[in-house]
Design an enzyme around this catalytic site. Sequence first.
Site, PDB file in Angstrom:
ATOM      1  CG  HIS A  11      48.397  46.941  41.149  1.00  0.00           C
ATOM      2  ND1 HIS A  11      48.219  45.729  41.772  1.00  0.00           N
ATOM      3  CD2 HIS A  11      47.168  47.350  40.776  1.00  0.00           C
ATOM      4  CE1 HIS A  11      46.938  45.425  41.789  1.00  0.00           C
ATOM      5  NE2 HIS A  11      46.276  46.384  41.179  1.00  0.00           N
ATOM      6  NE  ARG A  62      44.906  47.591  43.891  1.00  0.00           N
ATOM      7  CZ  ARG A  62      43.862  48.308  44.287  1.00  0.00           C
ATOM      8  NH1 ARG A  62      43.886  48.916  45.470  1.00  0.00           N
ATOM      9  NH2 ARG A  62      42.778  48.415  43.534  1.00  0.00           N
ATOM     10  CD  GLU A  89      40.731  47.980  38.899  1.00  0.00           C
ATOM     11  OE1 GLU A  89      40.300  48.609  37.900  1.00  0.00           O
ATOM     12  OE2 GLU A  89      41.380  46.926  38.813  1.00  0.00           O
ATOM     13  CG  HIS A 159      44.646  50.328  39.724  1.00  0.00           C
ATOM     14  ND1 HIS A 159      44.894  49.712  40.931  1.00  0.00           N
ATOM     15  CD2 HIS A 159      44.970  51.639  39.890  1.00  0.00           C
ATOM     16  CE1 HIS A 159      45.350  50.611  41.800  1.00  0.00           C
ATOM     17  NE2 HIS A 159      45.404  51.777  41.181  1.00  0.00           N
TER      18      HIS A 159
END
Length: 207
Positions: A11, A62, A89, A159
Amino acid sequence: MMDRLLVLVRHGQSEWNLKNLFTGWRDPGLTEQGVAEAHRAAAQLKAAGLSFDVAFTSALSRAQRTLDIILDDMGLTGLPVIRDQALNERDYGDLTGLNKDDARAKWGEEQVHLWRRSYDIAPPGGESLKDTVARTLPYYVSEILPRVLRGERVLVAAHGNSLRSIVMVLERLGPDGIVKRELATGVPIVYRLAADSTVAERLDLAA
């Protein structure tokens, strides 16, 4: 010839990346730079002549917004998108929300470096990279890889650490190698796989 295309993109810069905070499973939005990075990734993918049949992303906004921007810019807004927290993440536990410099002041430079850059040492209440691999890799093997091997063109927006888990297998990296592998925000990594799921070709669409 079957393409077996897999593209990974981290991202764009988030508000907490900018503030130097441990983010993990918290859900800050993209900065203006992060939005620009997503637009640039889309332009790079278009310039490379790539298109997609399906996309995967995490449960965090995100990554989702990065994917939305890319698909919109590429004219692929109707593409099937699969969201799953297996691609989230790494969970930083008690470090989440802390400034990285403040964390070093509290626990010491060496300890924080171990938590950030070792493979199997987890911060208090959080995940090590090894734990993240144990969460992400089975999802890749069961949900993403079969589609690629069937010839679907797959885009994954996620991520740094969840993508490292996939890169570790694709690039045959050991624990020492993967902790050193940096993934820049908003820079697509293009893989074409052989029929046995190994990498036939890799291309980084550098800024």
